[in-house]
Design an enzyme around this catalytic site. Sequence first.
Site, PDB file in Angstrom:
ATOM      1  CE1 TYR A 180     128.309 -37.226   3.222  1.00  0.00           C
ATOM      2  CE2 TYR A 180     130.225 -38.511   2.626  1.00  0.00           C
ATOM      3  CZ  TYR A 180     128.967 -38.050   2.326  1.00  0.00           C
ATOM      4  OH  TYR A 180     128.367 -38.409   1.152  1.00  0.00           O
ATOM      5  CB  CYS A 181     126.609 -38.945   6.792  1.00  0.00           C
ATOM      6  SG  CYS A 181     125.187 -40.045   6.948  1.00  0.00           S
ATOM      7  CG  LEU A 182     126.240 -41.617  12.491  1.00  0.00           C
ATOM      8  CD1 LEU A 182     125.103 -40.975  13.242  1.00  0.00           C
ATOM      9  CD2 LEU A 182     126.035 -43.115  12.395  1.00  0.00           C
TER      10      LEU A 182
END
Length: 590
Positions: free
Chosen positions: A321-323
């Site tokens: 997720y994301c980074l």
Amino acid sequence: MSQVLRVTTPGTEAPDPTDGIAETLNRAATAAVAQATHGLSPSTLIQSFADWWTHLAAAPGKQFQLGVKAARKVARMTGYATRTATGEDAEPAITPLPQDHRFDDPAWRQPPFDLIAQGFLLQQQWWHAATTGLHGVTRHHEAVVEFATRQLLDTIAPTNFIATNPALQQRLLESGGLCLWQGARNLIEDAGRTMRGQPPAGAEDFPVGGKVAVTPGEVVYRNALIELIQYAPTTERVRPEPVLIVPAWIMKYYILDLSPENSLIRWLVGQGYTVFAISWRNPGPADRNLDMEDYRRLGPMAALDAVTAITGAGKVHAAGYCLGGTLLAITAAAMARDGDDRLASVTLFAAQTEFSEPGELGLFIDEAQLDLLDGMMWSRGYLDSSQMAGAFQLLRSNDLIWSRLLSTYLMGEREPMNDLMAWNADGTRMPYAMHSEYLRRLFLNNDLAEGSFAADGHPISLSALRAPMFVVATERDHVAPWRSVHKLHMLTGAEISFALTSGGHNAGIVSEPGHPHRSFRLLTRPLDGPALDPDEWLARAERREGSWWIAWGEWLDRQSGEPVPPPPTGAPDKDYAPLGPAPGRYVLER
């Protein structure tokens, strides 16, 4: 006695003993500037406005065009005012953008406030034209000028003042002025909580491990950077390939395990999967030198070793997720380079791998801005969560700053706290070395997409990825814009099922089945198939009502084997003994 004359050149000159002092003074001065400007680089602003102004001064055509636009807007405003003054049912001179809800209240359609609102919107539109489309201005400088001008206009918007806001005036009359008293109390309470380092009011109603992050599980591995949680099965049989979730360390992992009714982890366990999730440690000053390689090695690689040892599985589904998704892509590319084929599939939630067009977050990414951020982190050894949160709030200042200030401190009305808001206030820090490297190598230099990012000392390429991929982007993402996420199609020939879901960076991912008003588009690019550009993809992708979770679950099933009995929790004989119940220790660190 003869003397030897020592001749030095700039390349061979002995180290200057004042270098260390000079560096310390420079860093201290930069840190002071960063604190005074809340992390915004004055030099970037000055350069951007100078670039814009000098090109505007030398562009008579643009000046003429802006003059014509101003005259037209005055005419439209005058015509609207004349028609309304004579009692005619006049069409507005301008309507707000779809995402601008500041003037939704019917009171804004009554004179003189309709003229105030119309005048402001016309002025806002003119300034957008004045700060964009000017030949010769660099793209980054133009974006900075347009953004800074918009922020200034948002500050002086008529909605922010009692004298020009009819909805606020009505609230004052209805409450007999008590709303200002309640707003002052809210301000004092919030200021006190901020000074004491406490979460915002109402967040205590969502204790971690009590009301959120309550899916049953055990911490089965811990190192200096992560805890690995293995969740208890809820089905008699499970798929042989476990799922490893890699969340971003910029946020606490339980964004994916909020309340039971909207927990993606609980839902995934209920679909017959053995689920593991990384919980990142909240770094402090002593962790200043942790870098991206440390996060890769101690994060997904260590977790993957534990997952395969505990379950005995030869293949693992990995989701980031994301980074955390960016790190997972880096990890997967390094594994492919090294011949490590343990990944059955790769799923990315709102994660960028190509950073040439990162959206408005790129406004904070240039050499001057990063030097200032380095100064902020240098003195502490980390970037505080409040500093990152402030940057994100500026990107949506209407919704996240001014609207909340108006409702909380002038109207005296607190927005009810929910689990997502409580999680959003539970910030984390980022080590100096990692964050500096991440911003420079990925955002500024785009090393990952350019093939010059190294893992374990050797370069990696996303073109090596061959495992099937499920990539989720969100329509209103101000952190990872969907068109930027989509660029992964151009970097690898792997099969990609790309889903574009309604909502923003967080709410679009926390999109449980049954959530009202949810929809998504989905289209699969086959292995080594042609890559569509974003507009072509959007035209061809099928629109579906409901949650993308269902489509992802079906996709995972197609990548998985037939169900088998669940594996044990932990593996004491392999040094993966259960260490305590979920959510563990690290998620509670502040």
